[in-house]
Write a protein that holds these residues in place. Sequence first.
Motif, PDB file in Angstrom:
ATOM      1  N   SER A 114     -60.922  57.985 -26.172  1.00  0.00           N
ATOM      2  CA  SER A 114     -61.359  59.094 -25.328  1.00  0.00           C
ATOM      3  C   SER A 114     -60.846  58.934 -23.894  1.00  0.00           C
ATOM      4  O   SER A 114     -60.383  57.859 -23.492  1.00  0.00           O
ATOM      5  CB  SER A 114     -62.885  59.168 -25.321  1.00  0.00           C
ATOM      6  N   LEU A 115     -60.954  60.007 -23.122  1.00  0.00           N
ATOM      7  CA  LEU A 115     -60.600  59.964 -21.709  1.00  0.00           C
ATOM      8  C   LEU A 115     -61.794  59.393 -20.943  1.00  0.00           C
ATOM      9  O   LEU A 115     -62.764  60.093 -20.668  1.00  0.00           O
ATOM     10  CB  LEU A 115     -60.262  61.370 -21.202  1.00  0.00           C
ATOM     11  N   THR A 116     -61.717  58.120 -20.623  1.00  0.00           N
ATOM     12  CA  THR A 116     -62.825  57.432 -19.970  1.00  0.00           C
ATOM     13  C   THR A 116     -62.850  57.742 -18.475  1.00  0.00           C
ATOM     14  O   THR A 116     -61.946  58.373 -17.925  1.00  0.00           O
ATOM     15  CB  THR A 116     -62.710  55.916 -20.194  1.00  0.00           C
ATOM     16  N   GLU A 117     -63.900  57.269 -17.806  1.00  0.00           N
ATOM     17  CA  GLU A 117     -64.071  57.543 -16.379  1.00  0.00           C
ATOM     18  C   GLU A 117     -62.893  57.031 -15.561  1.00  0.00           C
ATOM     19  O   GLU A 117     -62.515  57.620 -14.548  1.00  0.00           O
ATOM     20  CB  GLU A 117     -65.370  56.890 -15.891  1.00  0.00           C
ATOM     21  N   ALA A 118     -62.297  55.912 -15.984  1.00  0.00           N
ATOM     22  CA  ALA A 118     -61.124  55.355 -15.309  1.00  0.00           C
ATOM     23  C   ALA A 118     -59.944  55.370 -16.278  1.00  0.00           C
ATOM     24  O   ALA A 118     -60.092  55.058 -17.464  1.00  0.00           O
ATOM     25  CB  ALA A 118     -61.401  53.937 -14.832  1.00  0.00           C
ATOM     26  N   LEU A 119     -58.775  55.726 -15.783  1.00  0.00           N
ATOM     27  CA  LEU A 119     -57.534  55.698 -16.552  1.00  0.00           C
ATOM     28  C   LEU A 119     -56.501  54.903 -15.763  1.00  0.00           C
ATOM     29  O   LEU A 119     -56.442  55.003 -14.539  1.00  0.00           O
ATOM     30  CB  LEU A 119     -57.000  57.113 -16.799  1.00  0.00           C
ATOM     31  N   ALA A 120     -55.692  54.115 -16.472  1.00  0.00           N
ATOM     32  CA  ALA A 120     -54.614  53.371 -15.816  1.00  0.00           C
ATOM     33  C   ALA A 120     -53.288  54.027 -16.147  1.00  0.00           C
ATOM     34  O   ALA A 120     -53.047  54.437 -17.287  1.00  0.00           O
ATOM     35  CB  ALA A 120     -54.618  51.912 -16.268  1.00  0.00           C
ATOM     36  N   MET A 121     -52.418  54.117 -15.151  1.00  0.00           N
ATOM     37  CA  MET A 121     -51.123  54.777 -15.326  1.00  0.00           C
ATOM     38  C   MET A 121     -49.984  53.836 -14.974  1.00  0.00           C
ATOM     39  O   MET A 121     -50.086  53.013 -14.068  1.00  0.00           O
ATOM     40  CB  MET A 121     -51.038  56.015 -14.433  1.00  0.00           C
ATOM     41  N   ASP A 122     -48.892  53.967 -15.723  1.00  0.00           N
ATOM     42  CA  ASP A 122     -47.658  53.275 -15.353  1.00  0.00           C
ATOM     43  C   ASP A 122     -46.493  54.180 -15.716  1.00  0.00           C
ATOM     44  O   ASP A 122     -46.528  54.884 -16.726  1.00  0.00           O
ATOM     45  CB  ASP A 122     -47.522  51.929 -16.064  1.00  0.00           C
ATOM     46  N   CYS A 123     -45.468  54.147 -14.872  1.00  0.00           N
ATOM     47  CA  CYS A 123     -44.280  54.977 -15.088  1.00  0.00           C
ATOM     48  C   CYS A 123     -43.028  54.107 -15.100  1.00  0.00           C
ATOM     49  O   CYS A 123     -42.971  53.070 -14.434  1.00  0.00           O
ATOM     50  CB  CYS A 123     -44.152  56.023 -13.981  1.00  0.00           C
ATOM     51  N   GLU A 124     -42.040  54.549 -15.848  1.00  0.00           N
ATOM     52  CA  GLU A 124     -40.721  53.923 -15.824  1.00  0.00           C
ATOM     53  C   GLU A 124     -39.732  54.923 -15.259  1.00  0.00           C
ATOM     54  O   GLU A 124     -39.811  56.126 -15.541  1.00  0.00           O
ATOM     55  CB  GLU A 124     -40.295  53.487 -17.231  1.00  0.00           C
ATOM     56  N   MET A 125     -38.802  54.414 -14.450  1.00  0.00           N
ATOM     57  CA  MET A 125     -37.882  55.282 -13.718  1.00  0.00           C
ATOM     58  C   MET A 125     -36.451  55.182 -14.249  1.00  0.00           C
ATOM     59  O   MET A 125     -36.030  54.155 -14.777  1.00  0.00           O
ATOM     60  CB  MET A 125     -37.883  54.911 -12.234  1.00  0.00           C
ATOM     61  N   VAL A 126     -35.728  56.259 -14.060  1.00  0.00           N
ATOM     62  CA  VAL A 126     -34.288  56.283 -14.329  1.00  0.00           C
ATOM     63  C   VAL A 126     -33.598  56.658 -13.027  1.00  0.00           C
ATOM     64  O   VAL A 126     -34.232  57.135 -12.072  1.00  0.00           O
ATOM     65  CB  VAL A 126     -33.939  57.287 -15.450  1.00  0.00           C
ATOM     66  N   GLY A 127     -32.281  56.444 -12.958  1.00  0.00           N
ATOM     67  CA  GLY A 127     -31.533  56.709 -11.738  1.00  0.00           C
ATOM     68  C   GLY A 127     -30.835  58.056 -11.762  1.00  0.00           C
ATOM     69  O   GLY A 127     -30.129  58.382 -12.723  1.00  0.00           O
ATOM     70  N   VAL A 128     -31.041  58.826 -10.711  1.00  0.00           N
ATOM     71  CA  VAL A 128     -30.364  60.115 -10.563  1.00  0.00           C
ATOM     72  C   VAL A 128     -29.596  60.112  -9.237  1.00  0.00           C
ATOM     73  O   VAL A 128     -29.529  59.089  -8.569  1.00  0.00           O
ATOM     74  CB  VAL A 128     -31.374  61.290 -10.619  1.00  0.00           C
ATOM     75  N   SER A 129     -29.025  61.232  -8.858  1.00  0.00           N
ATOM     76  CA  SER A 129     -28.174  61.415  -7.679  1.00  0.00           C
ATOM     77  C   SER A 129     -26.777  60.857  -7.967  1.00  0.00           C
ATOM     78  O   SER A 129     -26.496  60.367  -9.072  1.00  0.00           O
ATOM     79  CB  SER A 129     -28.773  60.781  -6.410  1.00  0.00           C
ATOM     80  N   THR A 130     -25.924  60.903  -6.995  1.00  0.00           N
ATOM     81  CA  THR A 130     -24.510  60.570  -7.195  1.00  0.00           C
ATOM     82  C   THR A 130     -24.300  59.173  -7.748  1.00  0.00           C
ATOM     83  O   THR A 130     -23.549  58.966  -8.712  1.00  0.00           O
ATOM     84  CB  THR A 130     -23.741  60.707  -5.860  1.00  0.00           C
ATOM     85  N   HIS A 131     -24.959  58.181  -7.175  1.00  0.00           N
ATOM     86  CA  HIS A 131     -24.774  56.787  -7.580  1.00  0.00           C
ATOM     87  C   HIS A 131     -25.939  56.244  -8.402  1.00  0.00           C
ATOM     88  O   HIS A 131     -25.991  55.050  -8.694  1.00  0.00           O
ATOM     89  CB  HIS A 131     -24.551  55.906  -6.348  1.00  0.00           C
ATOM     90  N   GLY A 132     -26.881  57.080  -8.757  1.00  0.00           N
ATOM     91  CA  GLY A 132     -28.006  56.634  -9.575  1.00  0.00           C
ATOM     92  C   GLY A 132     -29.012  55.802  -8.831  1.00  0.00           C
ATOM     93  O   GLY A 132     -29.822  55.099  -9.438  1.00  0.00           O
ATOM     94  N   THR A 133     -28.993  55.860  -7.505  1.00  0.00           N
ATOM     95  CA  THR A 133     -29.903  55.035  -6.706  1.00  0.00           C
ATOM     96  C   THR A 133     -31.252  55.709  -6.466  1.00  0.00           C
ATOM     97  O   THR A 133     -32.215  55.055  -6.077  1.00  0.00           O
ATOM     98  CB  THR A 133     -29.258  54.706  -5.348  1.00  0.00           C
ATOM     99  N   LYS A 134     -31.325  56.998  -6.690  1.00  0.00           N
ATOM    100  CA  LYS A 134     -32.580  57.720  -6.508  1.00  0.00           C
ATOM    101  C   LYS A 134     -33.383  57.661  -7.805  1.00  0.00           C
ATOM    102  O   LYS A 134     -32.841  57.868  -8.886  1.00  0.00           O
ATOM    103  CB  LYS A 134     -32.301  59.178  -6.140  1.00  0.00           C
ATOM    104  N   SER A 135     -34.666  57.364  -7.682  1.00  0.00           N
ATOM    105  CA  SER A 135     -35.508  57.206  -8.875  1.00  0.00           C
ATOM    106  C   SER A 135     -36.121  58.536  -9.298  1.00  0.00           C
ATOM    107  O   SER A 135     -36.561  59.327  -8.471  1.00  0.00           O
ATOM    108  CB  SER A 135     -36.627  56.200  -8.612  1.00  0.00           C
ATOM    109  N   ALA A 136     -36.138  58.738 -10.616  1.00  0.00           N
ATOM    110  CA  ALA A 136     -36.784  59.913 -11.195  1.00  0.00           C
ATOM    111  C   ALA A 136     -37.593  59.460 -12.394  1.00  0.00           C
ATOM    112  O   ALA A 136     -37.304  58.433 -13.028  1.00  0.00           O
ATOM    113  CB  ALA A 136     -35.743  60.950 -11.605  1.00  0.00           C
TER     114      ALA A 136
END
Length: 274
Positions: free
Chosen positions: A77-99
Amino acid sequence: MVGDGAEGAAALLNPNWANLRQKLEARRHRKSTNPSRGGKGNPAVPALGKRKERPDPEPAATPSAPSVLEPTSEDFSLTEALAMDCEMVGVSTHGTKSALGRVTLVNTWGNVVYDEYVRPLEYVVDFREKISGIHPLNSRVAAKEFYDCSEKKVAEFIKGRVLVGHALNDLKVLLLSHPKKDTRDTAEYQPLLREGRRRSLKGLAFEILGVNIQQREHCPIEDARAAMLIYKRYKKEWESSIKKHAKFSKKLRNKHKNKSVYKQAAESNAPATS
């Protein structure tokens, strides 16, 4: 009996007979206890022919203790607290910007309530596979549209709940915000800092939980679970400090408000100057 008598008599007549008999008995004893036969260094051949020796069977492995990162309940279930984590890929000309490339939410018990690959708004230059664990096939086949994940799902799930995580600037790539009073960032919590500086989630997980994470590709499920467990270890003190801070802030606001009222009252009662 007769044979024993004859041998006894021979022993009396010839003193070497007793020595010879002892040597023969000793040789029989060595053959019975020594598996080799037929000469020094030649192994004995079994009656059914020579065959390869088989190693002793290894003892059955004892079951290892369950990892502390394993869910402790079957509650999804969706409890009172949720933990989040994200993984990033590289965008922009040289891939240095995170998305955003993948976003995961786990509940208090460590069960996954949301986990999706995300198709960024910009063209992906670098999938950062060795760290993110995201491959081109994930983006082409399994990924969801950015706004479907961000605005319609994640924002809906975390609304009105305590959001736990490590370095929660991930919210920026989600184009979301969350009330500070409902945010629990293990990278910012004072008792977890070292000489006032942030520490890595990997280091905190090893020191506090005794587990090794991020050994190869990062796993957002594992990272989110680690952040949730760290929060739960400090929850009592953490929540208490937040309440004290909220009470102090309220008192401070009331003080400034009262000062402002008194000042306005004083100014309104002051005689007019020419």
